[in-house]
Motif scaffolding. Structure first.
Motif, PDB file in Angstrom:
ATOM      1  N   CYS A  11       0.902  -1.137   0.058  1.00 56.93           N
ATOM      2  CA  CYS A  11      -0.052   0.118   0.107  1.00 56.93           C
ATOM      3  C   CYS A  11       0.871   1.112   0.074  1.00 56.93           C
ATOM      4  CB  CYS A  11      -0.949   0.006   1.252  1.00 56.93           C
ATOM      5  SG  CYS A  11      -0.207   0.534   2.772  1.00 56.93           S
ATOM      6  N   SER A  12       2.182   1.130   0.250  1.00 57.21           N
ATOM      7  CA  SER A  12       2.930   2.411  -0.033  1.00 57.21           C
ATOM      8  C   SER A  12       2.680   3.485   1.257  1.00 57.21           C
ATOM      9  CB  SER A  12       3.124   3.001  -1.452  1.00 57.21           C
ATOM     10  OG  SER A  12       3.991   3.909  -1.230  1.00 57.21           O
ATOM     11  N   THR A  13       2.243   4.595   0.843  1.00 51.35           N
ATOM     12  CA  THR A  13       1.956   5.475   1.943  1.00 51.35           C
ATOM     13  C   THR A  13       0.643   5.701   2.408  1.00 51.35           C
ATOM     14  OG1 THR A  13       2.172   7.127   0.000  1.00 51.35           O
ATOM     15  CG2 THR A  13       4.049   7.008   1.021  1.00 51.35           C
ATOM     16  N   GLY A  14      -0.222   4.606   1.908  1.00 52.05           N
ATOM     17  CA  GLY A  14      -1.495   4.540   2.329  1.00 52.05           C
ATOM     18  C   GLY A  14      -2.780   5.151   1.682  1.00 52.05           C
ATOM     19  N   ASP A  15      -2.329   5.766   0.447  1.00 49.87           N
ATOM     20  CA  ASP A  15      -3.554   6.246  -0.389  1.00 49.87           C
ATOM     21  C   ASP A  15      -4.756   5.310  -0.616  1.00 49.87           C
ATOM     22  OD1 ASP A  15      -0.747   7.224  -0.940  1.00 49.87           O
ATOM     23  OD2 ASP A  15      -1.600   8.650  -1.986  1.00 49.87           O
ATOM     24  N   GLU A  16      -4.169   3.931  -1.111  1.00 51.02           N
ATOM     25  CA  GLU A  16      -5.169   2.969  -1.287  1.00 51.02           C
ATOM     26  C   GLU A  16      -5.952   2.477  -0.070  1.00 51.02           C
ATOM     27  OE1 GLU A  16      -4.694  -0.071  -4.361  1.00 51.02           O
ATOM     28  OE2 GLU A  16      -4.392  -1.409  -2.475  1.00 51.02           O
ATOM     29  N   PRO A  17      -5.575   2.319   0.975  1.00 48.13           N
ATOM     30  CA  PRO A  17      -6.397   2.049   2.150  1.00 48.13           C
ATOM     31  C   PRO A  17      -7.320   3.166   2.396  1.00 48.13           C
ATOM     32  CG  PRO A  17      -4.093   1.281   2.638  1.00 48.13           C
ATOM     33  CD  PRO A  17      -4.083   2.048   1.213  1.00 48.13           C
ATOM     34  N   PHE A  18      -6.860   4.254   2.475  1.00 47.04           N
ATOM     35  CA  PHE A  18      -7.933   5.268   2.835  1.00 47.04           C
ATOM     36  C   PHE A  18      -8.635   5.614   1.801  1.00 47.04           C
ATOM     37  CE2 PHE A  18      -4.505   6.348   5.853  1.00 47.04           C
ATOM     38  CZ  PHE A  18      -5.265   6.348   7.110  1.00 47.04           C
ATOM     39  N   THR A  19      -8.559   5.205   0.504  1.00 47.65           N
ATOM     40  CA  THR A  19      -9.754   5.388  -0.636  1.00 47.65           C
ATOM     41  C   THR A  19     -10.440   4.136  -0.253  1.00 47.65           C
ATOM     42  OG1 THR A  19      -7.976   5.996  -2.074  1.00 47.65           O
ATOM     43  CG2 THR A  19      -9.922   5.229  -2.824  1.00 47.65           C
ATOM     44  N   ILE A  20     -10.245   3.118   0.380  1.00 50.06           N
ATOM     45  CA  ILE A  20     -11.114   2.054   0.544  1.00 50.06           C
ATOM     46  C   ILE A  20     -11.877   2.634   1.656  1.00 50.06           C
ATOM     47  CG2 ILE A  20     -11.271  -0.074   1.628  1.00 50.06           C
ATOM     48  CD1 ILE A  20      -8.666  -0.809   0.000  1.00 50.06           C
ATOM     49  N   ALA A  21     -11.235   3.118   2.721  1.00 52.22           N
ATOM     50  CA  ALA A  21     -11.924   3.535   3.932  1.00 52.22           C
ATOM     51  C   ALA A  21     -13.008   4.544   3.699  1.00 52.22           C
ATOM     52  CB  ALA A  21     -11.240   4.074   5.039  1.00 52.22           C
ATOM     53  N   ALA A  22     -12.727   5.556   2.821  1.00 56.17           N
ATOM     54  CA  ALA A  22     -13.604   6.781   2.315  1.00 56.17           C
ATOM     55  C   ALA A  22     -14.871   6.197   1.683  1.00 56.17           C
ATOM     56  CB  ALA A  22     -12.857   7.782   1.432  1.00 56.17           C
ATOM     57  N   CYS A  23     -14.901   5.380   0.655  1.00 57.60           N
ATOM     58  CA  CYS A  23     -15.453   4.684  -0.120  1.00 57.60           C
ATOM     59  C   CYS A  23     -16.509   4.014   0.821  1.00 57.60           C
ATOM     60  CB  CYS A  23     -15.360   4.100  -1.193  1.00 57.60           C
ATOM     61  SG  CYS A  23     -14.410   4.579  -2.436  1.00 57.60           S
ATOM     62  N   ILE A  24     -16.221   3.156   1.903  1.00 58.72           N
ATOM     63  CA  ILE A  24     -17.148   2.345   2.705  1.00 58.72           C
ATOM     64  C   ILE A  24     -17.790   3.351   3.625  1.00 58.72           C
ATOM     65  CG2 ILE A  24     -16.961   0.824   4.941  1.00 58.72           C
ATOM     66  CD1 ILE A  24     -14.569  -0.571   3.483  1.00 58.72           C
ATOM     67  N   ALA A  25     -17.095   4.428   4.169  1.00 54.55           N
ATOM     68  CA  ALA A  25     -17.714   5.344   4.963  1.00 54.55           C
ATOM     69  C   ALA A  25     -18.790   6.271   4.351  1.00 54.55           C
ATOM     70  CB  ALA A  25     -16.741   6.446   5.664  1.00 54.55           C
ATOM     71  N   ALA A  26     -18.581   6.416   3.008  1.00 58.56           N
ATOM     72  CA  ALA A  26     -19.737   7.096   2.351  1.00 58.56           C
ATOM     73  C   ALA A  26     -20.951   6.126   1.967  1.00 58.56           C
ATOM     74  CB  ALA A  26     -18.935   7.793   1.131  1.00 58.56           C
ATOM     75  N   CYS A  27     -20.631   4.833   1.634  1.00 55.45           N
ATOM     76  CA  CYS A  27     -21.645   4.138   0.951  1.00 55.45           C
ATOM     77  C   CYS A  27     -22.168   3.149   1.759  1.00 55.45           C
ATOM     78  CB  CYS A  27     -20.900   3.681  -0.161  1.00 55.45           C
ATOM     79  SG  CYS A  27     -20.154   4.625  -1.375  1.00 55.45           S
ATOM     80  N   MET A  28     -21.661   2.588   2.753  1.00 52.51           N
ATOM     81  CA  MET A  28     -22.166   1.578   3.810  1.00 52.51           C
ATOM     82  C   MET A  28     -23.183   2.064   4.583  1.00 52.51           C
ATOM     83  SD  MET A  28     -21.623  -1.628   4.237  1.00 52.51           S
ATOM     84  CE  MET A  28     -20.393  -2.351   3.998  1.00 52.51           C
ATOM     85  N   PRO A  29     -24.436   1.447   4.557  1.00 55.88           N
ATOM     86  CA  PRO A  29     -25.619   1.869   5.280  1.00 55.88           C
ATOM     87  C   PRO A  29     -25.009   1.450   6.495  1.00 55.88           C
ATOM     88  CG  PRO A  29     -26.311   0.749   3.181  1.00 55.88           C
ATOM     89  CD  PRO A  29     -24.790   0.426   3.566  1.00 55.88           C
ATOM     90  N   ASN A  30     -25.753   2.446   7.832  1.00 56.20           N
ATOM     91  CA  ASN A  30     -25.660   1.907   9.005  1.00 56.20           C
ATOM     92  C   ASN A  30     -24.201   1.462   9.403  1.00 56.20           C
ATOM     93  OD1 ASN A  30     -28.572   2.070   9.486  1.00 56.20           O
ATOM     94  ND2 ASN A  30     -28.492   0.140   8.530  1.00 56.20           N
ATOM     95  N   LEU A  31     -23.134   2.434   9.017  1.00 51.91           N
ATOM     96  CA  LEU A  31     -21.788   1.847   9.004  1.00 51.91           C
ATOM     97  C   LEU A  31     -21.421   1.538  10.560  1.00 51.91           C
ATOM     98  CD1 LEU A  31     -19.012   1.872   8.148  1.00 51.91           C
ATOM     99  CD2 LEU A  31     -18.755   4.293   8.448  1.00 51.91           C
ATOM    100  N   SER A  32     -22.219   2.299  11.487  1.00 48.44           N
ATOM    101  CA  SER A  32     -21.657   2.178  12.918  1.00 48.44           C
ATOM    102  C   SER A  32     -22.012   0.725  13.453  1.00 48.44           C
ATOM    103  CB  SER A  32     -22.556   3.211  13.816  1.00 48.44           C
ATOM    104  OG  SER A  32     -23.847   2.869  13.710  1.00 48.44           O
ATOM    105  N   GLN A  33     -23.037   0.011  12.800  1.00 46.02           N
ATOM    106  CA  GLN A  33     -23.250  -1.312  13.187  1.00 46.02           C
ATOM    107  C   GLN A  33     -22.311  -2.436  12.584  1.00 46.02           C
ATOM    108  OE1 GLN A  33     -27.322  -2.363  11.908  1.00 46.02           O
ATOM    109  NE2 GLN A  33     -27.915  -0.284  12.687  1.00 46.02           N
ATOM    110  N   TRP A  34     -21.357  -1.944  11.790  1.00 45.52           N
ATOM    111  CA  TRP A  34     -20.390  -2.804  10.967  1.00 45.52           C
ATOM    112  C   TRP A  34     -18.967  -2.925  11.875  1.00 45.52           C
ATOM    113  CZ3 TRP A  34     -20.757  -5.746   6.230  1.00 45.52           C
ATOM    114  CH2 TRP A  34     -21.905  -5.799   5.898  1.00 45.52           C
ATOM    115  N   LYS A  35     -18.452  -3.955  11.705  1.00 44.36           N
ATOM    116  CA  LYS A  35     -17.007  -4.101  12.001  1.00 44.36           C
ATOM    117  C   LYS A  35     -16.114  -4.173  10.658  1.00 44.36           C
ATOM    118  CE  LYS A  35     -13.618  -6.681  14.711  1.00 44.36           C
ATOM    119  NZ  LYS A  35     -13.429  -8.206  15.750  1.00 44.36           N
ATOM    120  N   ILE A  36     -15.425  -3.067  10.455  1.00 45.57           N
ATOM    121  CA  ILE A  36     -14.676  -2.720   9.292  1.00 45.57           C
ATOM    122  C   ILE A  36     -13.292  -2.866   9.672  1.00 45.57           C
ATOM    123  CG2 ILE A  36     -14.171  -1.393   7.332  1.00 45.57           C
ATOM    124  CD1 ILE A  36     -17.012  -2.186   7.684  1.00 45.57           C
TER     125      ILE A  36
END
Length: 280
Positions: free
Chosen positions: A123-148
């Protein structure tokens, strides 16, 4: 560093030995065409360490453990870190609109638990993991109920320290949608730097890992391995993919860069897209 090394390149024999050392430790192939580039990168380490000459530095490196800071500094010099958030929009459109939606729907129907594990390999300097996290945070319904759990790994300790800081310049942020910037990043008032908010930080973790070794983690639902295997030859790619197979849960997915050259090494996977594979 001796003045006569300022413009001197490694000899063909030295290039061969350095290339073998790098290959044995990392699986990365250094071709003869990289002789000048390798010489330039080596001179930086000679200046930093005060070691006099390519031969002496080679002997020094050969004695070091993989975890030694100088070996890590050397790797940082010879590997490329050109990376940015939301690289390869096609992949992220699929991830947001199909993958996250399908995972959420399966959980709603009671077909899976509300847990999601994703690996960003090399992942080098983390650009991809934080892209993944941003997409999940934006699109996952009821995020607080999930263990990501988004895990970013890299061979370089220096790169991972940058990743953990979660701070990106304008170039790295140039493809991030405006609404994502506002929701998930904080802009520095004194510089053109953006830092991930705690919402994203809570979803991501990092650890050092060499792709040529097995990863001691529970299986992942999705693995990204992009823009790294292009530096490996076929035997090294095969070894990396053998390790990744074990890291992917049954029915899990693998996203590979279009130029990685892995399709003929994944015959046991279902090819869904030129860059997307499902484990049987």
């Amino acid at each position: 560093m001796p003045i006569n090394l300022i413009h001197e390149t490694v000899t063909p024999d030295q290039l061969t030995r350095y290339a073998r050392l790098i290959y044995d430790r990392t699986g990365i192939v250094i071709s003869p065409q990289k002789r000048t580039l390798l010489s330039n990168r080596l001179r930086r380490r000679l200046r930093e360490t005060g070691i006099e000459g390519y031969e002496a530095y080679y002997k020094h490196l050969s004695k070091l453990r993989d975890a030694d800071p100088e070996w890590d500094a050397f790797l940082q010099e010879i590997t490329t870190h050109e990376t940015y958030l939301f690289r390869d929009e096609t992949h992220w459109k699929w991830f947001r609109e199909q993958f996250v939606a399908e995972v959420a729907e399966a959980a709603r129907r009671g077909q899976r638990q509300r847990t999601l594990r994703i690996l960003s390999a090399a992942c080098s300097t983390g650009d991809e993991p934080f892209t993944i996290a941003a997409c999940i945070a934006a699109c996952m319904p009821n995020l607080s109920q999930w263990k990501i759990d988004v895990l970013g790994t890299d061979i370089g300790a220096g790169a991972l320290e940058e990743a953990k800081a979660a701070t990106f310049n304008e170039r790295a942020m140039r493809l991030v949608p405006d609404d994502y910037r506002k929701r998930f990043f904080i802009k520095s008032p004194t510089a053109t730097l953006w830092t991930a908010k705690p919402t994203l930080m809570s979803l991501v973790r990092f650890r050092q890992h060499n792709l040529m070794a097995a990863l001691s983690e529970r299986p992942f639902d999705l693995v990204f391995v992009k823009n790294v295997l292009i530096y490996f030859d076929k035997p090294s790619k095969q070894k990396v993919l053998d390790h990744l197979r074990k890291a992917i849960a049954p029915g899990g997915l693998l996203v590979a860069g279009a130029a990685e050259g892995v399709s003929d090494l994944l015959n046991d996977f279902q090819r869904l897209e030129p860059w997307l594979y499902r484990k049987a």
